[in-house]
Design a protein around this motif. Sequence first.
Motif, PDB file in Angstrom:
ATOM      1  N   UNK A  59       0.833  -1.192   0.000  1.00 38.10           N
ATOM      2  CA  UNK A  59       0.000   0.000   0.000  1.00 38.10           C
ATOM      3  C   UNK A  59       0.879   1.258   0.000  1.00 38.10           C
ATOM      4  N   UNK A  60       0.615   2.158  -0.937  1.00 40.18           N
ATOM      5  CA  UNK A  60       1.355   3.415  -1.011  1.00 40.18           C
ATOM      6  C   UNK A  60       0.594   4.368  -1.910  1.00 40.18           C
ATOM      7  N   UNK A  61       0.950   5.639  -1.835  1.00 38.59           N
ATOM      8  CA  UNK A  61       0.331   6.659  -2.673  1.00 38.59           C
ATOM      9  C   UNK A  61       1.164   6.782  -3.945  1.00 38.59           C
ATOM     10  N   UNK A  62       0.644   6.356  -5.101  1.00 39.57           N
ATOM     11  CA  UNK A  62       1.446   6.392  -6.329  1.00 39.57           C
ATOM     12  C   UNK A  62       1.751   7.802  -6.813  1.00 39.57           C
ATOM     13  N   UNK A  63       1.056   8.790  -6.270  1.00 38.00           N
ATOM     14  CA  UNK A  63       1.275  10.173  -6.692  1.00 38.00           C
ATOM     15  C   UNK A  63       2.210  10.927  -5.743  1.00 38.00           C
ATOM     16  N   UNK A  64       2.685  10.237  -4.724  1.00 33.19           N
ATOM     17  CA  UNK A  64       3.611  10.830  -3.769  1.00 33.19           C
ATOM     18  C   UNK A  64       5.024  10.757  -4.324  1.00 33.19           C
ATOM     19  N   UNK A  65       5.798  11.842  -4.198  1.00 29.75           N
ATOM     20  CA  UNK A  65       7.163  11.794  -4.725  1.00 29.75           C
ATOM     21  C   UNK A  65       8.044  10.933  -3.828  1.00 29.75           C
ATOM     22  N   UNK A  66       9.189  10.546  -4.378  1.00 26.65           N
ATOM     23  CA  UNK A  66      10.060   9.617  -3.669  1.00 26.65           C
ATOM     24  C   UNK A  66      10.591  10.186  -2.361  1.00 26.65           C
ATOM     25  N   UNK A  67      10.882  11.489  -2.336  1.00 27.80           N
ATOM     26  CA  UNK A  67      11.400  12.090  -1.105  1.00 27.80           C
ATOM     27  C   UNK A  67      10.392  11.952   0.028  1.00 27.80           C
ATOM     28  N   UNK A  68       9.124  12.177  -0.285  1.00 26.89           N
ATOM     29  CA  UNK A  68       8.086  12.077   0.741  1.00 26.89           C
ATOM     30  C   UNK A  68       7.871  10.632   1.169  1.00 26.89           C
ATOM     31  N   UNK A  69       8.050   9.703   0.246  1.00 37.00           N
ATOM     32  CA  UNK A  69       7.830   8.289   0.560  1.00 37.00           C
ATOM     33  C   UNK A  69       8.954   7.702   1.397  1.00 37.00           C
ATOM     34  N   UNK A  70      10.126   8.322   1.371  1.00 35.88           N
ATOM     35  CA  UNK A  70      11.237   7.850   2.187  1.00 35.88           C
ATOM     36  C   UNK A  70      12.261   7.032   1.423  1.00 35.88           C
ATOM     37  N   UNK A  71      13.269   6.600   2.131  1.00 35.47           N
ATOM     38  CA  UNK A  71      14.378   5.855   1.528  1.00 35.47           C
ATOM     39  C   UNK A  71      13.928   4.478   1.064  1.00 35.47           C
ATOM     40  N   UNK A  72      14.627   3.945   0.072  1.00 38.11           N
ATOM     41  CA  UNK A  72      14.355   2.594  -0.400  1.00 38.11           C
ATOM     42  C   UNK A  72      14.738   1.588   0.683  1.00 38.11           C
ATOM     43  N   UNK A  73      13.817   0.676   0.999  1.00 36.44           N
ATOM     44  CA  UNK A  73      14.101  -0.363   1.997  1.00 36.44           C
ATOM     45  C   UNK A  73      14.172  -1.748   1.364  1.00 36.44           C
ATOM     46  N   UNK A  74      13.759  -1.861   0.089  1.00 39.35           N
ATOM     47  CA  UNK A  74      13.832  -3.157  -0.562  1.00 39.35           C
ATOM     48  C   UNK A  74      13.125  -3.171  -1.901  1.00 39.35           C
ATOM     49  N   UNK A  75      13.111  -4.341  -2.508  1.00 37.39           N
ATOM     50  CA  UNK A  75      12.418  -4.551  -3.778  1.00 37.39           C
ATOM     51  C   UNK A  75      11.855  -5.959  -3.771  1.00 37.39           C
ATOM     52  N   UNK A  76      10.799  -6.164  -4.554  1.00 37.52           N
ATOM     53  CA  UNK A  76      10.227  -7.502  -4.624  1.00 37.52           C
ATOM     54  C   UNK A  76       9.682  -7.767  -6.012  1.00 37.52           C
ATOM     55  N   UNK A  77       9.541  -9.042  -6.336  1.00 40.01           N
ATOM     56  CA  UNK A  77       8.905  -9.471  -7.577  1.00 40.01           C
ATOM     57  C   UNK A  77       7.827 -10.465  -7.213  1.00 40.01           C
ATOM     58  N   UNK A  78       6.691 -10.382  -7.894  1.00 43.12           N
ATOM     59  CA  UNK A  78       5.591 -11.306  -7.646  1.00 43.12           C
ATOM     60  C   UNK A  78       5.016 -11.755  -8.984  1.00 43.12           C
ATOM     61  N   UNK A  79       4.689 -13.050  -9.096  1.00 42.40           N
ATOM     62  CA  UNK A  79       4.080 -13.584 -10.310  1.00 42.40           C
ATOM     63  C   UNK A  79       2.881 -14.435  -9.934  1.00 42.40           C
ATOM     64  N   UNK A  80       1.913 -14.474 -10.835  1.00 44.74           N
ATOM     65  CA  UNK A  80       0.755 -15.349 -10.663  1.00 44.74           C
ATOM     66  C   UNK A  80       0.917 -16.550 -11.575  1.00 44.74           C
TER      67      UNK A  80
END
Length: 294
Positions: free
Chosen positions: A133-154
């Motif tokens: 969950x996140x606000x896609x219109x929020x800029x990266x500075x407001x969202x904070x530092x990168x804490x990770x990445x993930x990939x998901x497939x169905x």
Amino acid sequence: MSLPARITDVVDGMKLDFEQRIAAASPVQYAQEAHFALQQLASNAYLLGVAQNNPDSLRAALLNVAATGLSLNPVKKQAYLIPRNKAVVLDISYMGILHVAQMSGAIEWGQARIVRAGHTFRLTGINQVPIHEYNPFENDDAAGAIVGAYAVVKLPSGDFLTHCLNIDALLRIRSRSESFKSGKNSPWLTDPEPMMKKSAVRGLAPYMPYREVMAQAMTVAVEAEQAQDEERPEPPPALPGYTDVQMAENLPNWQAAINSGRATPERIIALVSSKYALTGDQETHILNMKKQGG
């Protein structure tokens, strides 16, 4: 830039071989991919020079386009011709890997995302889609530092597979990249987020259902990375450590640059790492720096 006849002859002369190698159910067509290949060569003088000196590598890279079913169309961002270790190789993006998996029927869909400190992310089960969950219109500075990445497939079964990498794991992967250590034209410096996504997708790929074309694509991806590792036959000299005194002196300047929008934590790390060896704690401290003020 006009292309030398030697290069156009290589591309024009491999139509039959290309069409014989096209993967099953692949939408790629020789005429289109030949056009995109010549376009990339014409726009990159260094790539063109490598192709002229090693035309066999250009031919092999184009045959890999056919074998994987990935397009050189720059709009699709699936794969690119790049120079590595005096050869032209096919570099596959994370979107390219997911495209092959979907095209082959191994998955129904897939995606990769960056997670920041201000996001809500949690896994709900081994075969369930994660919650992000996140606000896609929020800029990266407001969202904070990168804490990770993930990939998901169905999967076709309806189940989901997810692979997560925290920032420490991503930085370890980055530290093994010879292009990053060289500090020159590395995608880890110019496009760090796509590289983080690619790392997550690469980690998930072995758990997807086996498909021959998928295995072929992963082989091509590994070969491209191995070619990159061979670019520097002599190991680079060890970088001096970044002292706590230097860190303390530069923190105010970095904060001012972040506040003004002239820099991001990731860019600061990249610049410092080109001359000094940062510790994990130092990188984490920089990554956690946020924009202050209005």
